[in-house]
Design an enzyme around this catalytic site. Sequence first.
Site, PDB file in Angstrom:
ATOM      1  N   ASN A   1       0.854  -1.184   0.000  1.00  0.00           N
ATOM      2  CA  ASN A   1       0.000   0.000   0.000  1.00  0.00           C
ATOM      3  C   ASN A   1       0.900   1.247   0.000  1.00  0.00           C
ATOM      4  O   ASN A   1       1.704   1.430   0.921  1.00  0.00           O
ATOM      5  CB  ASN A   1      -0.888  -0.051   1.251  1.00  0.00           C
ATOM      6  CG  ASN A   1      -1.799   1.149   1.375  1.00  0.00           C
ATOM      7  OD1 ASN A   1      -1.373   2.274   1.120  1.00  0.00           O
ATOM      8  ND2 ASN A   1      -3.023   0.948   1.798  1.00  0.00           N
TER       9      ASN A   1
ATOM     10  N   HIS B   1       1.013   6.107   1.918  1.00  0.00           N
ATOM     11  CA  HIS B   1       1.783   7.007   2.771  1.00  0.00           C
ATOM     12  C   HIS B   1       2.996   7.634   2.075  1.00  0.00           C
ATOM     13  O   HIS B   1       3.599   8.557   2.616  1.00  0.00           O
ATOM     14  CB  HIS B   1       2.131   6.323   4.090  1.00  0.00           C
ATOM     15  CG  HIS B   1       0.878   6.044   4.868  1.00  0.00           C
ATOM     16  ND1 HIS B   1      -0.019   7.043   5.204  1.00  0.00           N
ATOM     17  CD2 HIS B   1       0.312   4.888   5.278  1.00  0.00           C
ATOM     18  CE1 HIS B   1      -1.058   6.511   5.817  1.00  0.00           C
ATOM     19  NE2 HIS B   1      -0.886   5.202   5.875  1.00  0.00           N
TER      20      HIS B   1
ATOM     21  N   HIS C   1      -5.574   3.696  -1.901  1.00  0.00           N
ATOM     22  CA  HIS C   1      -6.881   4.049  -1.335  1.00  0.00           C
ATOM     23  C   HIS C   1      -7.188   5.487  -1.736  1.00  0.00           C
ATOM     24  O   HIS C   1      -6.544   6.422  -1.248  1.00  0.00           O
ATOM     25  CB  HIS C   1      -6.825   3.909   0.192  1.00  0.00           C
ATOM     26  CG  HIS C   1      -8.125   4.175   0.882  1.00  0.00           C
ATOM     27  ND1 HIS C   1      -8.252   4.106   2.254  1.00  0.00           N
ATOM     28  CD2 HIS C   1      -9.364   4.493   0.412  1.00  0.00           C
ATOM     29  CE1 HIS C   1      -9.504   4.386   2.591  1.00  0.00           C
ATOM     30  NE2 HIS C   1     -10.197   4.635   1.498  1.00  0.00           N
TER      31      HIS C   1
ATOM     32  N   ARG D   1      -9.256   8.207  -1.120  1.00  0.00           N
ATOM     33  CA  ARG D   1     -10.250   8.613  -0.112  1.00  0.00           C
ATOM     34  C   ARG D   1     -11.104   9.745  -0.654  1.00  0.00           C
ATOM     35  O   ARG D   1     -10.677  10.539  -1.490  1.00  0.00           O
ATOM     36  CB  ARG D   1      -9.546   9.049   1.180  1.00  0.00           C
ATOM     37  CG  ARG D   1      -8.849   7.902   1.899  1.00  0.00           C
ATOM     38  CD  ARG D   1      -8.298   8.356   3.233  1.00  0.00           C
ATOM     39  NE  ARG D   1      -9.338   8.494   4.222  1.00  0.00           N
ATOM     40  CZ  ARG D   1      -9.545   7.645   5.234  1.00  0.00           C
ATOM     41  NH1 ARG D   1      -8.756   6.601   5.398  1.00  0.00           N
ATOM     42  NH2 ARG D   1     -10.520   7.848   6.076  1.00  0.00           N
TER      43      ARG D   1
ATOM     44  N   ARG E   1      -6.953  12.871   0.824  1.00  0.00           N
ATOM     45  CA  ARG E   1      -5.891  13.323   1.736  1.00  0.00           C
ATOM     46  C   ARG E   1      -4.507  12.815   1.344  1.00  0.00           C
ATOM     47  O   ARG E   1      -3.514  13.402   1.731  1.00  0.00           O
ATOM     48  CB  ARG E   1      -6.206  12.944   3.185  1.00  0.00           C
ATOM     49  CG  ARG E   1      -6.126  11.473   3.445  1.00  0.00           C
ATOM     50  CD  ARG E   1      -6.260  11.152   4.913  1.00  0.00           C
ATOM     51  NE  ARG E   1      -7.603  11.387   5.406  1.00  0.00           N
ATOM     52  CZ  ARG E   1      -8.070  10.841   6.527  1.00  0.00           C
ATOM     53  NH1 ARG E   1      -7.297  10.064   7.252  1.00  0.00           N
ATOM     54  NH2 ARG E   1      -9.294  11.071   6.923  1.00  0.00           N
TER      55      ARG E   1
ATOM     56  N   GLU F   1      -8.645   0.519  -3.318  1.00  0.00           N
ATOM     57  CA  GLU F   1      -9.370   0.534  -2.045  1.00  0.00           C
ATOM     58  C   GLU F   1     -10.300   1.740  -2.043  1.00  0.00           C
ATOM     59  O   GLU F   1      -9.878   2.846  -2.378  1.00  0.00           O
ATOM     60  CB  GLU F   1      -8.339   0.621  -0.916  1.00  0.00           C
ATOM     61  CG  GLU F   1      -8.927   0.419   0.453  1.00  0.00           C
ATOM     62  CD  GLU F   1      -7.857   0.448   1.532  1.00  0.00           C
ATOM     63  OE1 GLU F   1      -6.751  -0.071   1.319  1.00  0.00           O
ATOM     64  OE2 GLU F   1      -8.153   1.013   2.597  1.00  0.00           O
TER      65      GLU F   1
ATOM     66  N   THR G   1      -8.173   3.552   8.357  1.00  0.00           N
ATOM     67  CA  THR G   1      -9.399   2.755   8.375  1.00  0.00           C
ATOM     68  C   THR G   1      -9.493   2.047   9.725  1.00  0.00           C
ATOM     69  O   THR G   1      -8.720   1.137  10.010  1.00  0.00           O
ATOM     70  CB  THR G   1      -9.361   1.721   7.221  1.00  0.00           C
ATOM     71  OG1 THR G   1      -8.906   2.385   6.043  1.00  0.00           O
ATOM     72  CG2 THR G   1     -10.731   1.145   6.974  1.00  0.00           C
TER      73      THR G   1
ATOM     74  N   GLU H   1     -10.969  -9.383   3.187  1.00  0.00           N
ATOM     75  CA  GLU H   1      -9.695  -9.023   3.817  1.00  0.00           C
ATOM     76  C   GLU H   1      -9.982  -8.888   5.299  1.00  0.00           C
ATOM     77  O   GLU H   1     -10.795  -8.050   5.710  1.00  0.00           O
ATOM     78  CB  GLU H   1      -9.148  -7.705   3.240  1.00  0.00           C
ATOM     79  CG  GLU H   1      -7.810  -7.346   3.885  1.00  0.00           C
ATOM     80  CD  GLU H   1      -7.098  -6.170   3.222  1.00  0.00           C
ATOM     81  OE1 GLU H   1      -7.222  -5.988   1.993  1.00  0.00           O
ATOM     82  OE2 GLU H   1      -6.411  -5.429   3.954  1.00  0.00           O
TER      83      GLU H   1
ATOM     84  N   HIS I   1      -3.659  -4.570   7.845  1.00  0.00           N
ATOM     85  CA  HIS I   1      -3.772  -3.419   8.739  1.00  0.00           C
ATOM     86  C   HIS I   1      -2.855  -3.582   9.952  1.00  0.00           C
ATOM     87  O   HIS I   1      -2.992  -4.526  10.715  1.00  0.00           O
ATOM     88  CB  HIS I   1      -5.202  -3.159   9.227  1.00  0.00           C
ATOM     89  CG  HIS I   1      -5.377  -1.717   9.609  1.00  0.00           C
ATOM     90  ND1 HIS I   1      -5.889  -0.767   8.755  1.00  0.00           N
ATOM     91  CD2 HIS I   1      -5.023  -1.062  10.721  1.00  0.00           C
ATOM     92  CE1 HIS I   1      -5.872   0.400   9.349  1.00  0.00           C
ATOM     93  NE2 HIS I   1      -5.345   0.253  10.538  1.00  0.00           N
TER      94      HIS I   1
HETATM   95  N1  PXP Z   1      -5.861  -3.049   4.199  1.00  0.00           N
HETATM   96  C1  PXP Z   1      -6.809  -2.092   4.284  1.00  0.00           C
HETATM   97  C2  PXP Z   1      -8.173  -2.448   3.834  1.00  0.00           C
HETATM   98  C3  PXP Z   1      -6.508  -0.811   4.767  1.00  0.00           C
HETATM   99  O1  PXP Z   1      -7.480   0.126   4.865  1.00  0.00           O
HETATM  100  C4  PXP Z   1      -5.192  -0.508   5.121  1.00  0.00           C
HETATM  101  C5  PXP Z   1      -4.848   0.870   5.574  1.00  0.00           C
HETATM  102  O2  PXP Z   1      -4.998   1.758   4.512  1.00  0.00           O
HETATM  103  C6  PXP Z   1      -4.229  -1.518   4.998  1.00  0.00           C
HETATM  104  C7  PXP Z   1      -4.587  -2.791   4.563  1.00  0.00           C
HETATM  105  C8  PXP Z   1      -2.797  -1.276   5.330  1.00  0.00           C
HETATM  106  O3  PXP Z   1      -2.679  -0.955   6.667  1.00  0.00           O
HETATM  107  P1  PXP Z   1      -1.299  -0.407   7.211  1.00  0.00           P
HETATM  108  O4  PXP Z   1      -1.039   0.894   6.515  1.00  0.00           O
HETATM  109  O5  PXP Z   1      -1.530  -0.267   8.671  1.00  0.00           O
HETATM  110  O6  PXP Z   1      -0.263  -1.438   6.856  1.00  0.00           O
END
Ligand code: PXP
Length: 245
Positions: free
Chosen positions: A10, A13, A46, A48, A52, A73, A104, A154, A194
């Site tokens: 992901n 960030h 994602h 949003r 953001r 996402e 999330t 998931e 997550h």
């Molecule tokens: N899976 C989903 C559905 C999420 O919303 C997120 C956070 O955006 C992640 C995985 C990844 O989480 P993390 O950034 O804490 O690794």
Amino acid sequence: MTQPIYLGVNVDHVATIRQARGVRYPCPVHAALQAELAGADGITMHLREDRRHIQDADVERYFALRQTKLNFEMAATDEMRDIALSMVPEDVCLVPEKREELTTEGGLDVRGQQSRLKDYVAAFSEAGIHTSMFVDPDAAQIDACVAIGAPVIELHTGAYAECKDTASQQKELVKIQEAAAYAHSVGLVVNAGHGLTRDNVAAIAAIENMNELNIGHSLIADAVMMGLPQAVKTMKACMLAARSL
Ligand code: PXP
């Protein structure tokens, strides 16, 4: 034989850092392509509602250049559904979204909005998109995912990841193990994510039939310290080591 397990990176960030200054760097698309070269099996973005971090143009550019697959996402809104259907990514992950949250925070309440979510799954399935529902490790939510025809779930690993002591983490792990076994037994593909880090990923990666882990924040944090290719390789090595135990 070692069962495969896939790493979805992901890159939200990377965009968070860029948006903090409103500049052009670092680029999440560049990061996504680098992550693919280092062994990522897919990329999550994602988009949003409040934009953001990831922007529409990031998703479009990555989708055009991708070498693996895009897991788009999104919240279950008309706007996001239209974007997904105009693009047709390989995967969509439906998540709850609140403006005030940092990330999330909980799983999607599929049970409480079955008829609405069923329409999303049907539209995406018809377009050839695999739809995943981001849910807490809870049998009633899993049953609701089956009822609406979702092919993938998931499991939210946030509660497991946030535990401060071993005993409570073990309890959360058992919930995820049981939910994964149940979901697999009723025909769902099981992913998780997550809050996963190099230190806590092994027990989740070791779960039988776990298909894919989606990891963002800790991996991008590792990338600051060791470089993104090394962060991806290290995370994948942790997952694969757990798998072959
Ligand atoms: N899976 C989903 C559905 C999420 O919303 C997120 C956070 O955006 C992640 C995985 C990844 O989480 P993390 O950034 O804490 O690794």
